[in-house]
Design an enzyme around this catalytic site. Structure first.
Site, PDB file in Angstrom:
ATOM      1  CD  GLN A 173      10.980  -0.035  12.238  1.00  0.00           C
ATOM      2  OE1 GLN A 173      10.961   1.127  12.161  1.00  0.00           O
ATOM      3  NE2 GLN A 173      11.929  -0.911  12.599  1.00  0.00           N
ATOM      4  CG  HIS A 195       7.920   4.025  12.690  1.00  0.00           C
ATOM      5  ND1 HIS A 195       8.013   4.582  11.238  1.00  0.00           N
ATOM      6  CD2 HIS A 195       8.662   4.731  13.410  1.00  0.00           C
ATOM      7  CE1 HIS A 195       9.049   5.111  11.247  1.00  0.00           C
ATOM      8  NE2 HIS A 195       9.545   5.452  12.696  1.00  0.00           N
ATOM      9  CG  ASP A 237       9.504   8.982  13.612  1.00  0.00           C
ATOM     10  OD1 ASP A 237       9.458  10.223  13.542  1.00  0.00           O
ATOM     11  OD2 ASP A 237      10.274   8.156  13.744  1.00  0.00           O
ATOM     12  CD  GLU A 274      10.154   8.343  17.094  1.00  0.00           C
ATOM     13  OE1 GLU A 274      11.456   8.026  16.753  1.00  0.00           O
ATOM     14  OE2 GLU A 274       9.481   7.421  17.106  1.00  0.00           O
ATOM     15  CG  ASP A 308      14.301   9.991  16.755  1.00  0.00           C
ATOM     16  OD1 ASP A 308      15.473   9.685  17.008  1.00  0.00           O
ATOM     17  OD2 ASP A 308      13.837   9.546  15.771  1.00  0.00           O
ATOM     18  CD  GLN A 330      13.819   5.572  18.655  1.00  0.00           C
ATOM     19  OE1 GLN A 330      14.207   4.787  18.150  1.00  0.00           O
ATOM     20  NE2 GLN A 330      13.273   6.566  18.013  1.00  0.00           N
ATOM     21  CE  LYS A 332      17.147   6.387  15.292  1.00  0.00           C
ATOM     22  NZ  LYS A 332      15.739   6.389  15.237  1.00  0.00           N
ATOM     23  CB  THR A 361      17.708   1.875  13.063  1.00  0.00           C
ATOM     24  OG1 THR A 361      17.666   1.876  11.869  1.00  0.00           O
ATOM     25  CG2 THR A 361      18.871   0.708  13.439  1.00  0.00           C
ATOM     26  CB  CYS A 362      14.233  -0.615   9.937  1.00  0.00           C
ATOM     27  SG  CYS A 362      14.760   0.927   9.171  1.00  0.00           S
TER      28      CYS A 362
END
Length: 440
Positions: A173, A195, A237, A274, A308, A330, A332, A361-362
């Protein structure tokens, strides 16, 4: 081996909490932050520092094992649990959770995580997903230590799976640095990229031309920078911005023509998009995604759509798969709670037309990212997210190396490193962490 104690320490996460609704409604940038007032409950500002809660379990041999509680960047959006504040949950971990875990056999991973999933919150309902997520990681690592195996082994045993024999394709990403970080990914040969973070009208362009131009650029740079044998998959995304551009219904030619243009811009590389829209609720989102997917198939447009928004829990994943509302879902990971739930969600996609993307997630940590690498291997997911952070390099390194290390260890066992050899290795080398590992 018993669990003897639980310790919780507030920590930091790999990125930030962002009020997605405020950003989509046009909050203007102020350097790295945003101007304006938040609109999602639980936020004091539109962008706030990410938090984690570091969970440690002390086992009977004195070893401490860990897991990290973390929540997604866009907490409170699309039906997700509210923004996670670590200091509010220290007493929950060291009180309620510790009371349940203390004295339990660490080898009984499935029983232990089931007990945590059943715990109620102080307000009623279940514990925050971030809490269940972090505790499950610690329990997974406890079981691996107690059984002298890998977390992949523990999950595969619990699920009855055959683990992947090679690392799962990693999805990088880019964050807002969608050009520089994409070029890094191309040089490193990342299997799925980039991403792109197309989460605003500015990024998408007035008529969606910003995304079209970007995919055209990305295809050209892939040819320029990639090795001859490199065949990546593009994954962008758009955070519901296609829905903002066109609106429903999504089976009309105006929409499918736009996706056909995206396909041409990305060619010759396959493309998946996404979160094309963000509907008002779960049922509406499933209907809209299924409508778009069927329309693209009828029009012969080979662009995959990825679920998502509103696809948060195990039950949500099941609904999207059952309604054939996505080519890829996804999963998550922080939103599902315990890592075992993410693993079961991946497995639910087996034998269907929907592929499982083990995401997250980041705004996680290195510890949670490593745990998810084992989930990906144990379930042989279609792809796994490089995390944490938005700098790309660090998250890609963490997830890739954890999988390569684990696969090498499994290869070593499969090629003759039997129990007797490992015992002999321990006698020769008093560090059991180095005994019996690596390719032979």
């Amino acid at each position: 081996m018993r669990i003897e104690a639980v310790r919780a320490t507030p920590g930091v996460a790999g990125f930030f909490f962002d009020d997605q609704r405020a950003i989509k409604q046009g909050a203007s940038r102020d350097g790295f932050t945003y101007e304006g007032e938040p609109v999602t409950d639980g936020f004091d500002r539109i962008r706030e520092a990410g938090e984690s809660l570091l969970v440690e379990l002390r086992l009977g041999d004195g070893r401490w094992v860990r897991g990290d509680c973390a929540a997604v960047q866009y907490s409170g959006a699309g039906g997700r649990d509210p923004r996670f504040r670590a200091d509010e949950f220290v007493s929950v971990l060291e009180g309620q959770v510790a009371d349940v875990l203390r004295g339990r056999d660490a080898t009984h991973f499935d029983e232990n995580v089931t007990a945590i999933e059943a715990l109620p919150s102080r307000e009623g309902g279940r514990l925050h997903t971030a809490v269940r997520y972090g505790v499950s990681q610690a329990l997974l690592n406890a079981a691996a230590h107690a059984t002298r195996g890998t977390p992949t082994d523990v999950l595969a045993t619990a699920l009855g799976t055959e683990p992947a024999t090679e690392p799962v394709p990693v999805f990088g990403q880019s964050g807002d640095e969608r050009y520089t970080n994409a070029e890094k990914m191309l040089v490193k040969g990342v299997p799925v990229l980039p991403h792109g973070l197309f989460n605003s009208a500015d990024a998408m362009g007035a008529d969606g031309d910003g995304l079209l131009d970007y995919l055209d650029w990305l295809s050209t740079r892939t040819d320029d920078l990639g090795r001859p044998e490199y065949e990546p998959r593009f994954h962008v995304d758009v955070y519901g911005m296609v829905g903002e551009l066109f609106g429903p219904p999504y089976d009309r030619p105006e929409v499918t023509d736009y996706f056909a243009a995206l396909e041409r811009a990305a060619a010759p590389y396959p493309l998946q998009v996404e979160g094309p829209m963000d509907a008002a609720g779960r049922a509406d989102q499933i209907h809209a995604m299924a409508e778009l997917r069927e329309a693209l198939a009828d029009a012969g447009v080979a662009v995959d759509v990825v679920a998502d928004e509103w696809c948060n829990t195990f039950d949500d994943v099941r609904r999207f798969v059952d309604h054939e509302a996505a080519d890829v879902v996804q999963i998550k990971t922080p939103d599902l709670g315990g890592v075992q739930r993410s693993a079961r969600a991946v497995r639910y996609c087996e034998g269907t037309d929907t592929r499982a993307y083990l995401g997250g997630t980041c705004n996680e940590t290195a510890t949670s990212a490593r745990a998810c690498a084992h989930v990906a291997l144990a379930t042989d997911a279609a792809q796994v997210l490089a995390k944490p952070g938005m700098g790309f390099d660090e998250g890609y390194m963490i997830v890739t190396n954890e999988m390569r290390r684990t696969v090498a260890r499994m290869d070593g066992r499969a090629t003759g490193a039997d129990a007797a050899e490992r015992r002999d290795a321990v006698r020769r080398d008093p560090d059991p962490g180095r005994a019996g590992g690596g390719r032979r």
